[in-house]
Motif scaffolding. Sequence first.
Motif, short mmCIF file in Angstrom:
data_model
loop_
_atom_site.label_atom_id
_atom_site.label_comp_id
_atom_site.label_asym_id
_atom_site.label_seq_id
_atom_site.Cartn_x
_atom_site.Cartn_y
_atom_site.Cartn_z
N GLU A 113 0.87 -1.18 0.00
CA GLU A 113 0.00 0.00 0.00
C GLU A 113 0.91 1.23 0.00
O GLU A 113 1.92 1.26 0.71
CB GLU A 113 -0.91 0.03 1.23
N ALA A 114 0.57 2.25 -0.80
CA ALA A 114 1.41 3.44 -0.89
C ALA A 114 0.53 4.66 -1.12
O ALA A 114 -0.41 4.62 -1.92
CB ALA A 114 2.43 3.30 -2.01
N LEU A 115 0.86 5.73 -0.44
CA LEU A 115 0.14 7.00 -0.58
C LEU A 115 1.02 8.00 -1.32
O LEU A 115 2.22 8.10 -1.05
CB LEU A 115 -0.24 7.56 0.79
N GLU A 116 0.44 8.73 -2.25
CA GLU A 116 1.12 9.79 -3.01
C GLU A 116 2.34 9.27 -3.75
O GLU A 116 3.33 10.00 -3.94
CB GLU A 116 1.54 10.94 -2.07
N ALA A 117 2.30 8.02 -4.20
CA ALA A 117 3.44 7.44 -4.90
C ALA A 117 3.21 7.47 -6.41
O ALA A 117 2.16 7.05 -6.88
CB ALA A 117 3.69 6.01 -4.44
N ASP A 118 4.21 7.97 -7.13
CA ASP A 118 4.16 7.88 -8.60
C ASP A 118 4.53 6.49 -9.07
O ASP A 118 4.04 6.02 -10.09
CB ASP A 118 5.11 8.90 -9.23
N TRP A 119 5.41 5.82 -8.33
CA TRP A 119 5.84 4.48 -8.70
C TRP A 119 6.18 3.68 -7.44
O TRP A 119 6.46 4.25 -6.39
CB TRP A 119 7.07 4.52 -9.62
N VAL A 120 6.11 2.36 -7.57
CA VAL A 120 6.50 1.44 -6.50
C VAL A 120 7.45 0.43 -7.12
O VAL A 120 7.19 -0.12 -8.20
CB VAL A 120 5.30 0.74 -5.88
N GLU A 121 8.54 0.16 -6.43
CA GLU A 121 9.56 -0.76 -6.93
C GLU A 121 9.84 -1.83 -5.88
O GLU A 121 10.00 -1.52 -4.70
CB GLU A 121 10.84 0.01 -7.25
N VAL A 122 9.86 -3.09 -6.34
CA VAL A 122 10.19 -4.22 -5.47
C VAL A 122 11.55 -4.74 -5.91
O VAL A 122 11.74 -5.07 -7.08
CB VAL A 122 9.12 -5.32 -5.56
N VAL A 123 12.50 -4.81 -4.96
CA VAL A 123 13.89 -5.14 -5.29
C VAL A 123 14.30 -6.38 -4.52
O VAL A 123 14.15 -6.45 -3.29
CB VAL A 123 14.84 -3.97 -4.95
N ALA A 124 14.83 -7.37 -5.25
CA ALA A 124 15.38 -8.58 -4.64
C ALA A 124 16.77 -8.79 -5.21
O ALA A 124 16.93 -9.27 -6.34
CB ALA A 124 14.49 -9.78 -4.93
N GLY A 125 17.79 -8.43 -4.46
CA GLY A 125 19.16 -8.52 -4.97
C GLY A 125 19.35 -7.57 -6.14
O GLY A 125 19.08 -6.37 -6.05
N SER A 126 19.80 -8.09 -7.27
CA SER A 126 20.01 -7.27 -8.46
C SER A 126 18.78 -7.22 -9.35
O SER A 126 18.80 -6.56 -10.39
CB SER A 126 21.20 -7.80 -9.26
N ARG A 127 17.71 -7.89 -8.95
CA ARG A 127 16.50 -7.92 -9.76
C ARG A 127 15.43 -7.02 -9.15
O ARG A 127 15.30 -6.96 -7.93
CB ARG A 127 15.97 -9.35 -9.89
N SER A 128 14.70 -6.34 -10.01
CA SER A 128 13.68 -5.43 -9.51
C SER A 128 12.52 -5.38 -10.48
O SER A 128 12.66 -5.65 -11.67
CB SER A 128 14.25 -4.03 -9.28
N THR A 129 11.36 -5.00 -9.95
CA THR A 129 10.16 -4.79 -10.74
C THR A 129 9.55 -3.47 -10.31
O THR A 129 9.30 -3.25 -9.13
CB THR A 129 9.14 -5.93 -10.53
N ARG A 130 9.32 -2.56 -11.28
CA ARG A 130 8.72 -1.25 -10.98
C ARG A 130 7.35 -1.16 -11.62
O ARG A 130 7.18 -1.50 -12.79
CB ARG A 130 9.61 -0.12 -11.47
N VAL A 131 6.37 -0.69 -10.85
CA VAL A 131 5.00 -0.57 -11.32
C VAL A 131 4.46 0.82 -10.97
O VAL A 131 5.05 1.56 -10.19
CB VAL A 131 4.10 -1.66 -10.70
#
Length: 471
Positions: free
Chosen positions: A321-339
């Motif tokens: 859950e995020a407030l006032e966010a333009d983007w959210v990124e999930v990072v696991a080591g060197s791998r990431s997913t941005r939405v």
Amino acid sequence: MGSSSSGTAMSVTPAELGRIGGQLGKGGEASVFDLPGLTYPDVPGPLVYKRYRAVHGSPDSLRRVVAARNKLDVVARGRLDSIAAWPVRVVEENGQAVGIVMPRIPGAYFDRVQRNAGVKQSLREVQNLFIDPARAVQVGRPAPTDEERLRVCRDFAGGLAFLHEELKVVFGDINAMNEVFRLDAEPMVMFLDCDAVRPNGVVAQVRQLDAPDWLPPEGGALTLATDHYKLGLFILRCLSPGTGSSVKTDPDAAAARLDTEGMAMLRRALGSNPADRPTAREWEVRLRRLLGESLVPPRLGEVRVDRTMVLSGQSVVVEWEALEADWVEVVAGSRSTRVDGGPGRGRTPVEPETSGRIRVRAGNNLGVDERELGPVRVVSPPGVHQLPIPMPQVHWPVLDVPGPPGLELLPLPRVDLPPEVPQLFTTGGNGVSWPAVPAPQGVGFPLDLQAMLTESPEVDLGYRDGEGAGR
């Protein structure tokens, strides 16, 4: 020579500057020289020496300017360095200030422009925002879009708000040449000649000036209110480029670019009542609203991961859950997913490479909020291996048993019985019999089925009696 409360030196002698390089620029008050061999641990990037044409007497006021930067934490100091060419050392000789050391202005604030003598590297001063866009392109200057002009105004206001609120200083000499702009990154505005700033309520040692066409109506000493007036002039002139823009004072010239509330603010900013002028922070907020941007930094709410152990090559899913966010990124080591963070919540998969913690980051134009989850353990799937199994060798005995003597097969008796067949159908009570089946010994092959069933003359198939029996 003095040091600030942080322990960082505030003053140096000319001899401590090392080799002085070529002249980079000059103005009415000073000349600027490259310092190719000088570095300071608290200042990133190259440095320059601004040498005054006339000494400035006591260096105390300049030391206060340097100390204001030294008092900031690392984050705030980085912010200041991004918006201002701020003095980092006072150059003193015989008890007098002869110049300052400051960061070199980044190359993104320069243009290659066409002059009578050829192409020249020139600072991209904000006065270039006031001229006709077609003329700007002709001489090698950029022609910002309407949205880019709003963003430049936003960063001008935001930078000035930082100087007013965090450093508690009056900038003073806001004019068409004391600020430069860029379009390729943010912040888009950098303030120059910062050695003339002064703490609010303190008289500046270096003379603060009012440039022509930037004079506040009340006159007198420069204050926060005069900064607010000059900010209003900049916004008006930036948003209404063209002939005569550099001397405009009529707020109605910007009516096509500002909404109703923005126009009301501009009229107050250019009015004669200093206390009624909007602050730089109020302008930044208004311009962010016009641009559809966030007004506060993002904030993460509840975040969780769907499992704490996963097979290598599989993903975990993070709920956030995020407030006032333009983007959210999930990072696991060197791998990431941005939405996209606009929906406010979501489920985002990510495939961890190795065991460790999962980071969740939410960001907008004002900052980043970050959280950690886990750890998540990554295990390899079980392998399949063929194991050798020893098998005993069995030697079976070979039995050679002779059959009983005199054992012969008996011949089968021949039985000639015609098969019983039903009559095909009856006609008037008389049945029609099946055609006779020739005796086995008189049949040749292949059989003439048409002759057998229709009683038509036998067709000679090329065989003699008994020929087919042996074939």
